[in-house]
Motif scaffolding. Sequence first.
Motif, PDB file in Angstrom:
ATOM      1  N   ASP A 111     -46.895 -12.747  49.616  1.00 21.62           N
ATOM      2  CA  ASP A 111     -46.888 -11.623  48.555  1.00 21.62           C
ATOM      3  C   ASP A 111     -48.040 -10.601  48.593  1.00 21.62           C
ATOM      4  OD1 ASP A 111     -45.282 -10.164  46.887  1.00 21.62           O
ATOM      5  OD2 ASP A 111     -46.239 -11.118  45.129  1.00 21.62           O
ATOM      6  N   PRO A 112     -49.164 -11.103  48.366  1.00 18.46           N
ATOM      7  CA  PRO A 112     -50.416 -10.328  48.186  1.00 18.46           C
ATOM      8  C   PRO A 112     -50.546  -9.457  49.524  1.00 18.46           C
ATOM      9  CG  PRO A 112     -51.087 -12.233  47.295  1.00 18.46           C
ATOM     10  CD  PRO A 112     -49.588 -12.565  48.041  1.00 18.46           C
ATOM     11  N   VAL A 113     -50.585 -10.054  50.727  1.00 18.36           N
ATOM     12  CA  VAL A 113     -50.641  -9.398  52.094  1.00 18.36           C
ATOM     13  C   VAL A 113     -49.584  -8.469  52.126  1.00 18.36           C
ATOM     14  CG1 VAL A 113     -50.713 -10.034  54.592  1.00 18.36           C
ATOM     15  CG2 VAL A 113     -51.837 -11.547  52.868  1.00 18.36           C
ATOM     16  N   ALA A 114     -48.206  -9.016  52.123  1.00 18.35           N
ATOM     17  CA  ALA A 114     -47.163  -7.858  52.069  1.00 18.35           C
ATOM     18  C   ALA A 114     -47.551  -6.446  51.292  1.00 18.35           C
ATOM     19  CB  ALA A 114     -45.862  -8.561  51.626  1.00 18.35           C
ATOM     20  N   ALA A 115     -48.004  -7.051  50.088  1.00 17.68           N
ATOM     21  CA  ALA A 115     -47.958  -5.677  49.326  1.00 17.68           C
ATOM     22  C   ALA A 115     -49.214  -4.693  49.784  1.00 17.68           C
ATOM     23  CB  ALA A 115     -48.734  -6.255  47.969  1.00 17.68           C
ATOM     24  N   MET A 116     -50.188  -5.282  50.307  1.00 18.63           N
ATOM     25  CA  MET A 116     -51.402  -4.562  51.063  1.00 18.63           C
ATOM     26  C   MET A 116     -50.850  -3.627  52.113  1.00 18.63           C
ATOM     27  SD  MET A 116     -55.046  -6.529  50.319  1.00 18.63           S
ATOM     28  CE  MET A 116     -54.417  -8.362  51.045  1.00 18.63           C
ATOM     29  N   VAL A 117     -50.048  -4.438  52.905  1.00 23.29           N
ATOM     30  CA  VAL A 117     -49.587  -3.851  53.993  1.00 23.29           C
ATOM     31  C   VAL A 117     -48.332  -2.716  53.731  1.00 23.29           C
ATOM     32  CG1 VAL A 117     -48.025  -4.134  56.149  1.00 23.29           C
ATOM     33  CG2 VAL A 117     -50.019  -5.691  55.586  1.00 23.29           C
ATOM     34  N   GLY A 118     -47.656  -2.854  52.820  1.00 24.17           N
ATOM     35  CA  GLY A 118     -46.703  -1.924  52.440  1.00 24.17           C
ATOM     36  C   GLY A 118     -47.091  -0.799  51.770  1.00 24.17           C
ATOM     37  N   ILE A 119     -48.474  -0.947  50.980  1.00 25.32           N
ATOM     38  CA  ILE A 119     -49.091   0.217  50.645  1.00 25.32           C
ATOM     39  C   ILE A 119     -49.737   1.046  51.649  1.00 25.32           C
ATOM     40  CG2 ILE A 119     -51.116   1.165  49.081  1.00 25.32           C
ATOM     41  CD1 ILE A 119     -50.296  -1.583  47.395  1.00 25.32           C
ATOM     42  N   ARG A 120     -50.277   0.392  52.535  1.00 26.46           N
ATOM     43  CA  ARG A 120     -51.015   1.160  53.719  1.00 26.46           C
ATOM     44  C   ARG A 120     -50.066   1.726  54.636  1.00 26.46           C
ATOM     45  NH1 ARG A 120     -56.556   1.858  53.462  1.00 26.46           N
ATOM     46  NH2 ARG A 120     -57.451  -0.018  52.412  1.00 26.46           N
ATOM     47  N   PHE A 121     -48.729   0.997  55.055  1.00 25.48           N
ATOM     48  CA  PHE A 121     -48.088   1.328  55.874  1.00 25.48           C
ATOM     49  C   PHE A 121     -46.643   1.413  55.134  1.00 25.48           C
ATOM     50  CE2 PHE A 121     -51.252  -0.835  57.962  1.00 25.48           C
ATOM     51  CZ  PHE A 121     -51.780   0.119  58.879  1.00 25.48           C
ATOM     52  N   PRO A 122     -46.178   2.396  54.312  1.00 26.36           N
ATOM     53  CA  PRO A 122     -45.023   2.468  53.453  1.00 26.36           C
ATOM     54  C   PRO A 122     -43.837   2.527  54.436  1.00 26.36           C
ATOM     55  CG  PRO A 122     -46.392   4.441  53.206  1.00 26.36           C
ATOM     56  CD  PRO A 122     -47.144   3.581  54.013  1.00 26.36           C
ATOM     57  N   GLY A 123     -43.835   3.344  55.385  1.00 28.69           N
ATOM     58  CA  GLY A 123     -42.573   3.776  56.231  1.00 28.69           C
ATOM     59  C   GLY A 123     -41.261   4.263  55.395  1.00 28.69           C
ATOM     60  N   LYS A 124     -40.243   4.179  55.603  1.00 25.63           N
ATOM     61  CA  LYS A 124     -39.033   4.532  54.780  1.00 25.63           C
ATOM     62  C   LYS A 124     -38.470   3.346  54.060  1.00 25.63           C
ATOM     63  CE  LYS A 124     -34.346   5.776  55.437  1.00 25.63           C
ATOM     64  NZ  LYS A 124     -34.324   7.114  54.996  1.00 25.63           N
ATOM     65  N   PRO A 125     -39.025   3.272  52.801  1.00 22.60           N
ATOM     66  CA  PRO A 125     -38.808   2.475  51.883  1.00 22.60           C
ATOM     67  C   PRO A 125     -37.381   2.024  51.554  1.00 22.60           C
ATOM     68  CG  PRO A 125     -38.997   4.487  50.807  1.00 22.60           C
ATOM     69  CD  PRO A 125     -39.252   4.805  52.187  1.00 22.60           C
ATOM     70  N   ILE A 126     -37.199   0.563  51.414  1.00 25.64           N
ATOM     71  CA  ILE A 126     -35.939  -0.003  51.024  1.00 25.64           C
ATOM     72  C   ILE A 126     -36.189  -0.759  49.750  1.00 25.64           C
ATOM     73  CG2 ILE A 126     -34.040  -1.839  51.722  1.00 25.64           C
ATOM     74  CD1 ILE A 126     -34.687  -0.979  54.474  1.00 25.64           C
ATOM     75  N   PHE A 127     -35.196  -0.235  48.736  1.00 23.90           N
ATOM     76  CA  PHE A 127     -35.507  -0.967  47.429  1.00 23.90           C
ATOM     77  C   PHE A 127     -36.819  -0.552  46.832  1.00 23.90           C
ATOM     78  CE2 PHE A 127     -32.261  -3.895  49.504  1.00 23.90           C
ATOM     79  CZ  PHE A 127     -31.335  -3.282  48.836  1.00 23.90           C
ATOM     80  N   GLY A 128     -37.634   0.604  47.075  1.00 23.45           N
ATOM     81  CA  GLY A 128     -38.713   0.898  46.994  1.00 23.45           C
ATOM     82  C   GLY A 128     -39.852   0.486  47.542  1.00 23.45           C
ATOM     83  N   LYS A 129     -39.425  -0.759  48.445  1.00 27.76           N
ATOM     84  CA  LYS A 129     -40.537  -1.501  49.298  1.00 27.76           C
ATOM     85  C   LYS A 129     -40.491  -1.421  50.849  1.00 27.76           C
ATOM     86  CE  LYS A 129     -40.869  -4.852  45.729  1.00 27.76           C
ATOM     87  NZ  LYS A 129     -40.814  -6.519  45.441  1.00 27.76           N
ATOM     88  N   SER A 130     -41.680  -1.600  51.308  1.00 28.88           N
ATOM     89  CA  SER A 130     -41.795  -1.333  52.813  1.00 28.88           C
ATOM     90  C   SER A 130     -41.357  -2.414  53.686  1.00 28.88           C
ATOM     91  CB  SER A 130     -43.257  -1.283  52.907  1.00 28.88           C
ATOM     92  OG  SER A 130     -43.730  -1.318  54.313  1.00 28.88           O
ATOM     93  N   LEU A 131     -40.518  -1.895  54.705  1.00 29.74           N
ATOM     94  CA  LEU A 131     -40.012  -2.987  55.632  1.00 29.74           C
ATOM     95  C   LEU A 131     -41.231  -3.746  56.482  1.00 29.74           C
ATOM     96  CD1 LEU A 131     -36.744  -2.115  57.221  1.00 29.74           C
ATOM     97  CD2 LEU A 131     -37.036  -3.963  55.675  1.00 29.74           C
ATOM     98  N   TRP A 132     -42.303  -3.086  56.614  1.00 28.29           N
ATOM     99  CA  TRP A 132     -43.426  -3.472  57.066  1.00 28.29           C
ATOM    100  C   TRP A 132     -43.993  -4.645  56.127  1.00 28.29           C
ATOM    101  CZ3 TRP A 132     -44.014  -3.067  61.861  1.00 28.29           C
ATOM    102  CH2 TRP A 132     -43.773  -1.713  62.855  1.00 28.29           C
ATOM    103  N   GLY A 133     -44.073  -4.363  54.932  1.00 27.53           N
ATOM    104  CA  GLY A 133     -44.524  -5.383  54.017  1.00 27.53           C
ATOM    105  C   GLY A 133     -43.687  -6.686  54.151  1.00 27.53           C
ATOM    106  N   THR A 134     -42.298  -6.643  54.069  1.00 29.13           N
ATOM    107  CA  THR A 134     -41.592  -7.835  54.056  1.00 29.13           C
ATOM    108  C   THR A 134     -41.589  -8.486  55.433  1.00 29.13           C
ATOM    109  OG1 THR A 134     -40.015  -6.428  52.858  1.00 29.13           O
ATOM    110  CG2 THR A 134     -39.084  -8.598  54.329  1.00 29.13           C
ATOM    111  N   ALA A 135     -41.901  -7.754  56.811  1.00 36.06           N
ATOM    112  CA  ALA A 135     -42.136  -8.557  58.003  1.00 36.06           C
ATOM    113  C   ALA A 135     -43.280  -8.956  57.789  1.00 36.06           C
ATOM    114  CB  ALA A 135     -42.096  -7.264  59.070  1.00 36.06           C
ATOM    115  N   VAL A 136     -44.423  -8.624  57.396  1.00 34.75           N
ATOM    116  CA  VAL A 136     -45.634  -9.302  57.245  1.00 34.75           C
ATOM    117  C   VAL A 136     -45.525 -10.517  56.317  1.00 34.75           C
ATOM    118  CG1 VAL A 136     -48.171  -9.223  56.689  1.00 34.75           C
ATOM    119  CG2 VAL A 136     -47.200  -7.306  57.764  1.00 34.75           C
ATOM    120  N   MET A 137     -44.922 -10.537  55.404  1.00 39.43           N
ATOM    121  CA  MET A 137     -44.738 -11.656  54.213  1.00 39.43           C
ATOM    122  C   MET A 137     -44.040 -12.761  55.208  1.00 39.43           C
ATOM    123  SD  MET A 137     -43.145 -11.910  50.738  1.00 39.43           S
ATOM    124  CE  MET A 137     -43.182 -13.538  49.879  1.00 39.43           C
TER     125      MET A 137
END
Length: 196
Positions: A111-137
């Motif tokens: 979760d913390p790593v996903a949040a940091m990646v999502g903030i740095r690489f937001p991309g097109k958000p889904i439900f207000g979150k980054s798919l990059w963050g989800t993938a990294v999680m």
Amino acid sequence: MNTRRDIHALRRLFHMAAASLFPILALFLEKRTFLPLLLAVMALFVLADVARLRLVRLNLWWGKLFGPLLRQGEERRVTGASYILLGTLGVFVLFSRDAAVLAVLFTALGDPVAAMVGIRFPGKPIFGKSLWGTAVMVVVGLAVAGAMHVAGVIDFRWAIAVGALVAGIAELLPIPLDDNLRVPLLAGAAMSLLGT
């Protein structure tokens, strides 16, 4: 106070270290020792949260002491620490040791790593979150399971990969339940249903 869009590395590192404590302890302690200890710590944190939310002076002192570790709004509600402890207790009561350890570590580290990646690489958000963050999680979850397999702690099975995927999806979806509670419970349930 930190907002969701801040990196605030200190808070993320604290989350990772503190939330990993009980899954690591579970590998070394017998269940009859481990569960009462976890229950006592969880009760202490929840009672402290309730007390400081009812007592303004205590809440102000608590905010000054732990301010760098808090997210904006946590001064007026139960903190993520109480939720992660509730989730940790839930998975260790409901599921096998391996499923519980993995489910909590997916949350604690992913979760913390996903949040940091999502903030740095937001991309097109889904439900207000980054798919990059989800993938990294998901990747972090698989890496944790792989490291534990190599260390001889668990046997890596496909159910564990599904658990890592469920953890990522559970963190992404806008389910009205704190992610520190829903992620370990849903990932643990998925792994248990599939035989972990």
